[in-house]
Design a protein around this motif. Structure first.
Motif, PDB file in Angstrom:
ATOM      1  N   GLU A  85      41.393  29.980  48.981  1.00 10.08           N
ATOM      2  CA  GLU A  85      41.335  29.836  47.521  1.00 10.08           C
ATOM      3  C   GLU A  85      42.035  30.996  46.825  1.00 10.08           C
ATOM      4  OE1 GLU A  85      39.745  30.438  43.495  1.00 10.08           O
ATOM      5  OE2 GLU A  85      39.336  31.700  45.232  1.00 10.08           O
ATOM      6  N   ASP A  86      41.824  32.210  47.331  1.00 15.25           N
ATOM      7  CA  ASP A  86      42.462  33.382  46.740  1.00 15.25           C
ATOM      8  C   ASP A  86      43.984  33.274  46.804  1.00 15.25           C
ATOM      9  OD1 ASP A  86      42.358  36.230  45.726  1.00 15.25           O
ATOM     10  OD2 ASP A  86      43.367  36.570  47.637  1.00 15.25           O
ATOM     11  N   GLU A  87      44.487  32.778  47.931  1.00  8.19           N
ATOM     12  CA  GLU A  87      45.940  32.721  48.121  1.00  8.19           C
ATOM     13  C   GLU A  87      46.594  31.563  47.367  1.00  8.19           C
ATOM     14  OE1 GLU A  87      47.865  34.825  49.520  1.00  8.19           O
ATOM     15  OE2 GLU A  87      46.635  36.072  50.837  1.00  8.19           O
ATOM     16  N   VAL A  88      46.012  30.370  47.454  1.00  4.50           N
ATOM     17  CA  VAL A  88      46.723  29.193  46.933  1.00  4.50           C
ATOM     18  C   VAL A  88      46.377  28.878  45.483  1.00  4.50           C
ATOM     19  CG1 VAL A  88      46.833  28.242  49.262  1.00  4.50           C
ATOM     20  CG2 VAL A  88      45.042  27.455  47.710  1.00  4.50           C
ATOM     21  N   VAL A  89      45.230  29.373  45.000  1.00  2.00           N
ATOM     22  CA  VAL A  89      44.854  29.135  43.601  1.00  2.00           C
ATOM     23  C   VAL A  89      45.181  30.346  42.735  1.00  2.00           C
ATOM     24  CG1 VAL A  89      42.943  28.644  42.017  1.00  2.00           C
ATOM     25  CG2 VAL A  89      43.054  27.483  44.228  1.00  2.00           C
ATOM     26  N   LYS A  90      44.679  31.508  43.109  1.00  2.00           N
ATOM     27  CA  LYS A  90      44.838  32.697  42.268  1.00  2.00           C
ATOM     28  C   LYS A  90      46.237  33.296  42.367  1.00  2.00           C
ATOM     29  CE  LYS A  90      39.950  34.012  42.620  1.00  2.00           C
ATOM     30  NZ  LYS A  90      38.997  35.042  43.131  1.00  2.00           N
ATOM     31  N   ARG A  91      46.726  33.497  43.592  1.00  7.23           N
ATOM     32  CA  ARG A  91      47.972  34.235  43.770  1.00  7.23           C
ATOM     33  C   ARG A  91      49.213  33.348  43.619  1.00  7.23           C
ATOM     34  NH1 ARG A  91      46.834  39.274  45.681  1.00  7.23           N
ATOM     35  NH2 ARG A  91      44.722  39.575  46.494  1.00  7.23           N
TER      36      ARG A  91
ATOM     37  N   VAL B  49      26.879  48.667  53.117  1.00  6.99           N
ATOM     38  CA  VAL B  49      26.806  48.429  51.674  1.00  6.99           C
ATOM     39  C   VAL B  49      28.001  49.079  50.973  1.00  6.99           C
ATOM     40  CG1 VAL B  49      25.501  48.947  49.573  1.00  6.99           C
ATOM     41  CG2 VAL B  49      24.312  48.148  51.621  1.00  6.99           C
ATOM     42  N   ALA B  50      28.344  50.294  51.387  1.00  9.10           N
ATOM     43  CA  ALA B  50      29.481  50.988  50.775  1.00  9.10           C
ATOM     44  C   ALA B  50      30.792  50.245  51.026  1.00  9.10           C
ATOM     45  CB  ALA B  50      29.563  52.414  51.324  1.00  9.10           C
ATOM     46  N   ILE B  51      30.953  49.734  52.248  1.00 11.33           N
ATOM     47  CA  ILE B  51      32.157  48.955  52.558  1.00 11.33           C
ATOM     48  C   ILE B  51      32.216  47.703  51.695  1.00 11.33           C
ATOM     49  CG2 ILE B  51      33.353  47.621  54.344  1.00 11.33           C
ATOM     50  CD1 ILE B  51      32.139  49.543  56.417  1.00 11.33           C
ATOM     51  N   ALA B  52      31.068  47.019  51.557  1.00 13.74           N
ATOM     52  CA  ALA B  52      31.023  45.787  50.765  1.00 13.74           C
ATOM     53  C   ALA B  52      31.341  46.065  49.297  1.00 13.74           C
ATOM     54  CB  ALA B  52      29.653  45.134  50.902  1.00 13.74           C
ATOM     55  N   ILE B  53      30.727  47.104  48.716  1.00  7.27           N
ATOM     56  CA  ILE B  53      30.952  47.414  47.296  1.00  7.27           C
ATOM     57  C   ILE B  53      32.405  47.832  47.053  1.00  7.27           C
ATOM     58  CG2 ILE B  53      30.361  49.017  45.434  1.00  7.27           C
ATOM     59  CD1 ILE B  53      27.505  49.047  46.519  1.00  7.27           C
ATOM     60  N   THR B  54      32.918  48.695  47.913  1.00  8.45           N
ATOM     61  CA  THR B  54      34.311  49.135  47.763  1.00  8.45           C
ATOM     62  C   THR B  54      35.274  47.954  47.875  1.00  8.45           C
ATOM     63  OG1 THR B  54      33.739  51.280  48.727  1.00  8.45           O
ATOM     64  CG2 THR B  54      36.067  50.693  48.654  1.00  8.45           C
ATOM     65  N   SER B  55      35.031  47.093  48.850  1.00  4.37           N
ATOM     66  CA  SER B  55      35.894  45.918  49.029  1.00  4.37           C
ATOM     67  C   SER B  55      35.815  44.985  47.830  1.00  4.37           C
ATOM     68  CB  SER B  55      35.500  45.169  50.307  1.00  4.37           C
ATOM     69  OG  SER B  55      35.638  45.986  51.446  1.00  4.37           O
ATOM     70  N   ALA B  56      34.599  44.831  47.277  1.00  8.53           N
ATOM     71  CA  ALA B  56      34.427  43.966  46.106  1.00  8.53           C
ATOM     72  C   ALA B  56      35.188  44.514  44.910  1.00  8.53           C
ATOM     73  CB  ALA B  56      32.944  43.817  45.777  1.00  8.53           C
ATOM     74  N   VAL B  57      35.117  45.821  44.690  1.00 15.46           N
ATOM     75  CA  VAL B  57      35.849  46.435  43.575  1.00 15.46           C
ATOM     76  C   VAL B  57      37.351  46.256  43.759  1.00 15.46           C
ATOM     77  CG1 VAL B  57      36.411  48.634  42.462  1.00 15.46           C
ATOM     78  CG2 VAL B  57      34.034  48.101  43.049  1.00 15.46           C
ATOM     79  N   LEU B  58      37.832  46.481  44.975  1.00 14.22           N
ATOM     80  CA  LEU B  58      39.259  46.330  45.247  1.00 14.22           C
ATOM     81  C   LEU B  58      39.716  44.879  45.069  1.00 14.22           C
ATOM     82  CD1 LEU B  58      39.606  48.625  48.400  1.00 14.22           C
ATOM     83  CD2 LEU B  58      40.474  49.076  46.102  1.00 14.22           C
ATOM     84  N   ALA B  59      38.862  43.929  45.488  1.00  8.30           N
ATOM     85  CA  ALA B  59      39.231  42.513  45.383  1.00  8.30           C
ATOM     86  C   ALA B  59      39.190  42.024  43.947  1.00  8.30           C
ATOM     87  CB  ALA B  59      38.293  41.670  46.254  1.00  8.30           C
ATOM     88  N   ILE B  60      38.143  42.409  43.202  1.00 10.35           N
ATOM     89  CA  ILE B  60      37.953  41.875  41.851  1.00 10.35           C
ATOM     90  C   ILE B  60      38.811  42.612  40.822  1.00 10.35           C
ATOM     91  CG2 ILE B  60      36.257  41.554  40.003  1.00 10.35           C
ATOM     92  CD1 ILE B  60      34.128  41.247  42.252  1.00 10.35           C
ATOM     93  N   SER B  61      38.807  43.927  40.876  1.00 12.56           N
ATOM     94  CA  SER B  61      39.502  44.710  39.846  1.00 12.56           C
ATOM     95  C   SER B  61      40.982  44.911  40.142  1.00 12.56           C
ATOM     96  CB  SER B  61      38.827  46.082  39.692  1.00 12.56           C
ATOM     97  OG  SER B  61      37.477  45.943  39.302  1.00 12.56           O
ATOM     98  N   PHE B  62      41.317  45.035  41.426  1.00  5.13           N
ATOM     99  CA  PHE B  62      42.703  45.331  41.781  1.00  5.13           C
ATOM    100  C   PHE B  62      43.373  44.202  42.555  1.00  5.13           C
ATOM    101  CE2 PHE B  62      40.421  49.360  41.398  1.00  5.13           C
ATOM    102  CZ  PHE B  62      41.236  50.040  40.490  1.00  5.13           C
ATOM    103  N   ARG B  63      42.657  43.105  42.759  1.00 12.92           N
ATOM    104  CA  ARG B  63      43.187  41.923  43.455  1.00 12.92           C
ATOM    105  C   ARG B  63      43.786  42.282  44.815  1.00 12.92           C
ATOM    106  NH1 ARG B  63      46.762  37.985  40.151  1.00 12.92           N
ATOM    107  NH2 ARG B  63      46.095  36.684  41.890  1.00 12.92           N
ATOM    108  N   ALA B  64      43.110  43.166  45.519  1.00 14.54           N
ATOM    109  CA  ALA B  64      43.570  43.563  46.849  1.00 14.54           C
ATOM    110  C   ALA B  64      43.594  42.354  47.776  1.00 14.54           C
ATOM    111  CB  ALA B  64      42.665  44.647  47.426  1.00 14.54           C
ATOM    112  N   ASN B  65      44.621  42.261  48.588  1.00 14.97           N
ATOM    113  CA  ASN B  65      44.764  41.139  49.517  1.00 14.97           C
ATOM    114  C   ASN B  65      43.698  41.215  50.602  1.00 14.97           C
ATOM    115  OD1 ASN B  65      45.968  39.611  51.942  1.00 14.97           O
ATOM    116  ND2 ASN B  65      47.316  39.055  50.251  1.00 14.97           N
TER     117      ASN B  65
END
Length: 399
Positions: free
Chosen positions: A35-41, A362-378
């Motif tokens: 979904e991230d690749e074919v809808v958002k990107r 938890v730290a990995i999950a939160i950091t990954s979520a911030v990168l995915a949501i705010s910076f659209r990290a692949n």
């Protein structure tokens, strides 16, 4: 963007091979990545179209994430796209699983990848949450759909109702309720939900065994078994385990109990669709030819089902009754994804001793979520980063 057919096929091949390589975390995670690749990107599909494909896919046998990849290929590049996207998504898992099968048969052991998975799982959790938020906003269009979503979630979470049954119930109730517009039908919803029975889950028990290869199994019989499984496989991994245990171990004696457990473990820690377990089992039973016929057998029905289903989806939208059914199935599918994500989150972030929370996860999950949501990290970078953190944690003795 170049719209020529070869260019589109190349784009599909590149994308789905990449997703096949980084696709850890099971079908919910795979669907989130798609979904991230074919809808958002890339904006090859609208979110509404993606939800329609997802809802319909949940109602047919086979691995949902693989079938979503095949759907996208068909929509974007026709029949050749259907084949290219499906094969490229499956191929990495098949090759990796086949390599592990060779190591297993040759050396009688499995490689140790737990440290990598430790870091990958919380990163995948963030990827799923990012996708779920967007899908839920589109799927939950009305209060009635929200009620249906909550009902389906309760069916799956509290009563362990089989996924396809929960989806069908959600779709049928939604079709009646949404189409009629009669608020009194809410009582029918509650009555139907209360009358459901629970589904039994299957658990395999370990038994000691040595690694052996059966050389007398006919290839046509092995391929036929996995073709049957691929044609009727509702309910994901648990039902696959039940088929393998009931027939390959108990009825035919082609596998030992320990080999089955090791095959399931391989399916869990390799990327891509879990049905690549068939490749591992086929290799154990009949070498490379066995791996080939088993893989083709279990995945072929998915291509045929999608080819038959995809052209019908626009027609489902043209009728008010089937439109209501599809809306309800879509929101039900999102509800099931939420339940699976909660279960994954509990297994990933909670430990059995004080302080009962894995703070690094938890730290990995939160950091990954911030990168995915705010910076659209692949997703690929998030998975790689999580794996490196897990590997580093094992070196310093944290895990």
């Amino acid at each position: 963007m170049n719209n020529s057919a070869p260019s589109r096929l190349g784009e599909l091949a590149k994308l789905f091979f990449k997703l096949g390589v980084i696709g850890f975390g099971g079908p919910v995670a795979h669907i989130a990545m798609i979904e991230d690749e074919v809808v958002k990107r890339r904006q090859w599909l609208t979110r509404e179209h993606f939800l329609d494909l997802l809802g319909a896919t949940n109602l047919i046998p086979g691995p949902n994430s693989t079938e979503m990849a095949i759907h996208v290929g068909y929509v974007y590049a026709g029949w050749l796209g259907l084949i290219v996207s499906g094969v490229c998504f499956i191929l990495p898992a098949v090759l990796i699983t086949g390599g592990f099968a060779w190591v297993y048969v040759t050396y009688g052991t499995l490689p140790q990848v737990a440290p990598l998975l430790y870091g990958i799982k919380p990163a995948v959790l963030a990827i799923i949450l990012n996708s779920l938020w967007g899908l839920a906003k589109k799927a939950v269009k009305t209060r009635q759909l929200l009620v249906i979503a909550l009902g389906v979630a309760l069916l799956a979470f509290l009563w362990k109702q089989q996924e396809v049954i929960a989806l069908l119930i959600g779709g049928l109730l939604g079709m009646i309720w949404l189409h009629s517009g009669d608020k009194d039908d809410k009582s029918k919803v509650n009555l139907a939900l209360a009358s459901l029975t629970t589904s039994a889950t299957f658990k395999a028990t370990a038994a000691s065994a040595v690694v052996t290869t059966t050389s007398t199994v006919p290839l046509w019989q092995l391929g036929g078994f996995f073709l049957k499984v691929g044609s009727v496989l509702f309910g994901g991994g648990y039902l696959l385990i039940a088929f393998l245990q009931g027939e390959l171990v108990q009825e035919y004696g082609w596998l030992t109990q320990q080999q089955l457990l090791d095959a399931i473990a391989i399916g869990q820690f390799t990327p891509g669709p879990v049905l690549s377990t068939a490749t591992f089992i086929g290799y154990i039973i009949a070498g490379v030819p066995g791996a080939i016929v088993s893989t083709i057998g279990i995945f072929l029905p998915s291509f045929l089902f999608v080819a038959a289903l995809n052209p019908l989806i626009p027609r489902l939208r043209s009728s008010s009754w089937t439109k209501a059914f599809l809306d309800a199935v879509n929101v039900s599918a999102v509800a099931l994804m939420v339940v699976t994500t909660l279960q994954l989150g509990y297994a990933t972030l909670i430990v059995q001793k004080a302080p009962y929370i894995d703070f690094l996860a938890v730290a990995i999950a939160i950091t990954s979520a911030v990168l995915a949501i705010s910076f659209r990290a692949n997703a690929a970078w998030l998975v790689l980063g999580g794996a490196l953190i897990g590997w580093s944690a094992s070196i310093v003795g944290y895990i």
